[in-house]
Motif scaffolding. Structure first.
Motif, PDB file in Angstrom:
ATOM      1  N   SER A   1      34.528  45.529  -1.593  1.00  0.00           N
ATOM      2  CA  SER A   1      35.286  44.308  -1.880  1.00  0.00           C
ATOM      3  C   SER A   1      34.919  43.611  -3.191  1.00  0.00           C
ATOM      4  N   PRO A   2      33.670  43.686  -3.687  1.00  0.00           N
ATOM      5  CA  PRO A   2      33.397  43.057  -4.987  1.00  0.00           C
ATOM      6  C   PRO A   2      34.221  43.637  -6.142  1.00  0.00           C
ATOM      7  N   LEU A   3      34.824  44.799  -5.925  1.00  0.00           N
ATOM      8  CA  LEU A   3      35.693  45.373  -6.950  1.00  0.00           C
ATOM      9  C   LEU A   3      37.004  44.596  -7.090  1.00  0.00           C
ATOM     10  N   VAL A   4      37.403  43.888  -6.024  1.00  0.00           N
ATOM     11  CA  VAL A   4      38.718  43.232  -6.042  1.00  0.00           C
ATOM     12  C   VAL A   4      38.665  41.721  -5.828  1.00  0.00           C
ATOM     13  N   VAL A   5      37.523  41.186  -5.446  1.00  0.00           N
ATOM     14  CA  VAL A   5      37.407  39.735  -5.272  1.00  0.00           C
ATOM     15  C   VAL A   5      36.390  39.177  -6.253  1.00  0.00           C
ATOM     16  N   GLU A   6      36.589  37.939  -6.624  1.00  0.00           N
ATOM     17  CA  GLU A   6      35.657  37.275  -7.532  1.00  0.00           C
ATOM     18  C   GLU A   6      34.342  36.992  -6.804  1.00  0.00           C
ATOM     19  N   THR A   7      33.237  37.359  -7.458  1.00  0.00           N
ATOM     20  CA  THR A   7      31.923  37.140  -6.855  1.00  0.00           C
ATOM     21  C   THR A   7      30.935  36.661  -7.907  1.00  0.00           C
ATOM     22  N   THR A   8      29.845  36.126  -7.419  1.00  0.00           N
ATOM     23  CA  THR A   8      28.682  35.880  -8.262  1.00  0.00           C
ATOM     24  C   THR A   8      27.771  37.100  -8.105  1.00  0.00           C
ATOM     25  N   THR A   9      26.701  37.146  -8.851  1.00  0.00           N
ATOM     26  CA  THR A   9      25.766  38.264  -8.726  1.00  0.00           C
ATOM     27  C   THR A   9      25.174  38.314  -7.318  1.00  0.00           C
ATOM     28  N   GLY A  10      24.787  37.157  -6.794  1.00  0.00           N
ATOM     29  CA  GLY A  10      24.218  37.107  -5.452  1.00  0.00           C
ATOM     30  C   GLY A  10      25.213  37.542  -4.387  1.00  0.00           C
ATOM     31  N   ALA A  11      26.443  37.070  -4.499  1.00  0.00           N
ATOM     32  CA  ALA A  11      27.478  37.444  -3.537  1.00  0.00           C
ATOM     33  C   ALA A  11      27.760  38.940  -3.607  1.00  0.00           C
ATOM     34  N   MET A  12      27.862  39.453  -4.826  1.00  0.00           N
ATOM     35  CA  MET A  12      28.158  40.871  -5.006  1.00  0.00           C
ATOM     36  C   MET A  12      27.092  41.739  -4.342  1.00  0.00           C
ATOM     37  N   TRP A  13      25.818  41.459  -4.622  1.00  0.00           N
ATOM     38  CA  TRP A  13      24.755  42.291  -4.066  1.00  0.00           C
ATOM     39  C   TRP A  13      24.608  42.108  -2.557  1.00  0.00           C
ATOM     40  N   THR A  14      24.866  40.905  -2.073  1.00  0.00           N
ATOM     41  CA  THR A  14      24.830  40.679  -0.627  1.00  0.00           C
ATOM     42  C   THR A  14      25.890  41.520   0.067  1.00  0.00           C
ATOM     43  N   MET A  15      27.093  41.511  -0.495  1.00  0.00           N
ATOM     44  CA  MET A  15      28.185  42.272   0.109  1.00  0.00           C
ATOM     45  C   MET A  15      27.955  43.781  -0.016  1.00  0.00           C
ATOM     46  N   ILE A  16      27.407  44.221  -1.123  1.00  0.00           N
ATOM     47  CA  ILE A  16      27.130  45.644  -1.306  1.00  0.00           C
ATOM     48  C   ILE A  16      26.058  46.114  -0.319  1.00  0.00           C
ATOM     49  N   VAL A  17      24.964  45.373  -0.247  1.00  0.00           N
ATOM     50  CA  VAL A  17      23.849  45.792   0.617  1.00  0.00           C
ATOM     51  C   VAL A  17      24.231  45.712   2.092  1.00  0.00           C
ATOM     52  N   LEU A  18      24.786  44.580   2.523  1.00  0.00           N
ATOM     53  CA  LEU A  18      25.150  44.460   3.941  1.00  0.00           C
ATOM     54  C   LEU A  18      26.269  45.422   4.303  1.00  0.00           C
ATOM     55  N   GLY A  19      27.252  45.591   3.424  1.00  0.00           N
ATOM     56  CA  GLY A  19      28.320  46.553   3.688  1.00  0.00           C
ATOM     57  C   GLY A  19      27.783  47.967   3.843  1.00  0.00           C
ATOM     58  N   ALA A  20      26.870  48.362   2.963  1.00  0.00           N
ATOM     59  CA  ALA A  20      26.274  49.694   3.053  1.00  0.00           C
ATOM     60  C   ALA A  20      25.473  49.859   4.339  1.00  0.00           C
ATOM     61  N   LEU A  21      24.681  48.839   4.697  1.00  0.00           N
ATOM     62  CA  LEU A  21      23.894  48.919   5.932  1.00  0.00           C
ATOM     63  C   LEU A  21      24.784  49.001   7.169  1.00  0.00           C
ATOM     64  N   ILE A  22      25.881  48.247   7.181  1.00  0.00           N
ATOM     65  CA  ILE A  22      26.813  48.295   8.305  1.00  0.00           C
ATOM     66  C   ILE A  22      27.428  49.682   8.420  1.00  0.00           C
ATOM     67  N   ALA A  23      27.872  50.246   7.298  1.00  0.00           N
ATOM     68  CA  ALA A  23      28.478  51.580   7.319  1.00  0.00           C
ATOM     69  C   ALA A  23      27.461  52.642   7.739  1.00  0.00           C
ATOM     70  N   ILE A  24      26.248  52.572   7.201  1.00  0.00           N
ATOM     71  CA  ILE A  24      25.215  53.557   7.534  1.00  0.00           C
ATOM     72  C   ILE A  24      24.842  53.474   9.014  1.00  0.00           C
ATOM     73  N   ASP A  25      24.699  52.254   9.533  1.00  0.00           N
ATOM     74  CA  ASP A  25      24.369  52.110  10.945  1.00  0.00           C
ATOM     75  C   ASP A  25      25.519  52.606  11.821  1.00  0.00           C
ATOM     76  N   GLY A  26      26.751  52.380  11.386  1.00  0.00           N
ATOM     77  CA  GLY A  26      27.890  52.915  12.126  1.00  0.00           C
ATOM     78  C   GLY A  26      27.858  54.435  12.172  1.00  0.00           C
ATOM     79  N   LEU A  27      27.528  55.066  11.042  1.00  0.00           N
ATOM     80  CA  LEU A  27      27.419  56.526  11.014  1.00  0.00           C
ATOM     81  C   LEU A  27      26.287  57.018  11.910  1.00  0.00           C
ATOM     82  N   ALA A  28      25.169  56.307  11.896  1.00  0.00           N
ATOM     83  CA  ALA A  28      24.048  56.683  12.764  1.00  0.00           C
ATOM     84  C   ALA A  28      24.441  56.574  14.233  1.00  0.00           C
ATOM     85  N   SER A  29      25.174  55.525  14.578  1.00  0.00           N
ATOM     86  CA  SER A  29      25.625  55.357  15.961  1.00  0.00           C
ATOM     87  C   SER A  29      26.634  56.432  16.349  1.00  0.00           C
ATOM     88  N   LEU A  30      27.457  56.848  15.409  1.00  0.00           N
ATOM     89  CA  LEU A  30      28.395  57.943  15.684  1.00  0.00           C
ATOM     90  C   LEU A  30      27.651  59.243  15.959  1.00  0.00           C
TER      91      LEU A  30
END
Length: 120
Positions: free
Chosen positions: A23-52
């Motif tokens: 989402s930081p590719l298409v929405v306006e973010t600050t540096t903190g917002a961008m990295w928060t969304m990147i890190v949490l998004g990646a962790l959510i996706a990775i945990d979903g894959l682990a659960s699968l």
């Protein structure tokens, strides 16, 4: 025993995580917002894959709900609640992540116990 790679809740978590991550590719973010969304998004996706891959991993669903809660509160904690689009991505993504994790907990418990969800 539940089959790996079949739970729709975990697939939803992977998709939600990927959307938040990108989402930081298409929405306006600050540096903190961008990295928060990147890190949490990646962790959510990775945990979903682990659960699968490991449907009986109950703690993964609880961890998923914690990640969703962190994503939900991140606009206030990180200080980007004034960025409307980024905040809404975090709020909606957080709520959907918590909901998907909560719906998967009984299924993960059943898989962990080696039985089909909804049976005694």
């Amino acid at each position: 025993m539940a089959k790996a790679w079949t739970r729709w809740q975990d697939w939803a978590e992977v998709v939600i995580g990927a959307l938040v991550l990108l989402s930081p590719l298409v929405v306006e973010t600050t540096t903190g917002a961008m990295w928060t969304m990147i890190v949490l998004g990646a962790l959510i996706a990775i945990d979903g894959l682990a659960s699968l891959a490991m449907p009986g991993m109950v703690y993964g669903e609880w961890f998923q709900m914690v990640l969703g809660a962190l994503l939900f509160i991140s606009p206030w904690v990180i200080g980007y609640s004034d960025l409307t689009a980024a905040s809404w991505v975090s709020w909606v993504g957080g709520v959907l992540t918590v909901a998907a994790g909560a719906m998967a907990v009984p299924l993960a418990n059943a898989a962990h116990g080696g039985r089909i969800a909804g049976t005694a």
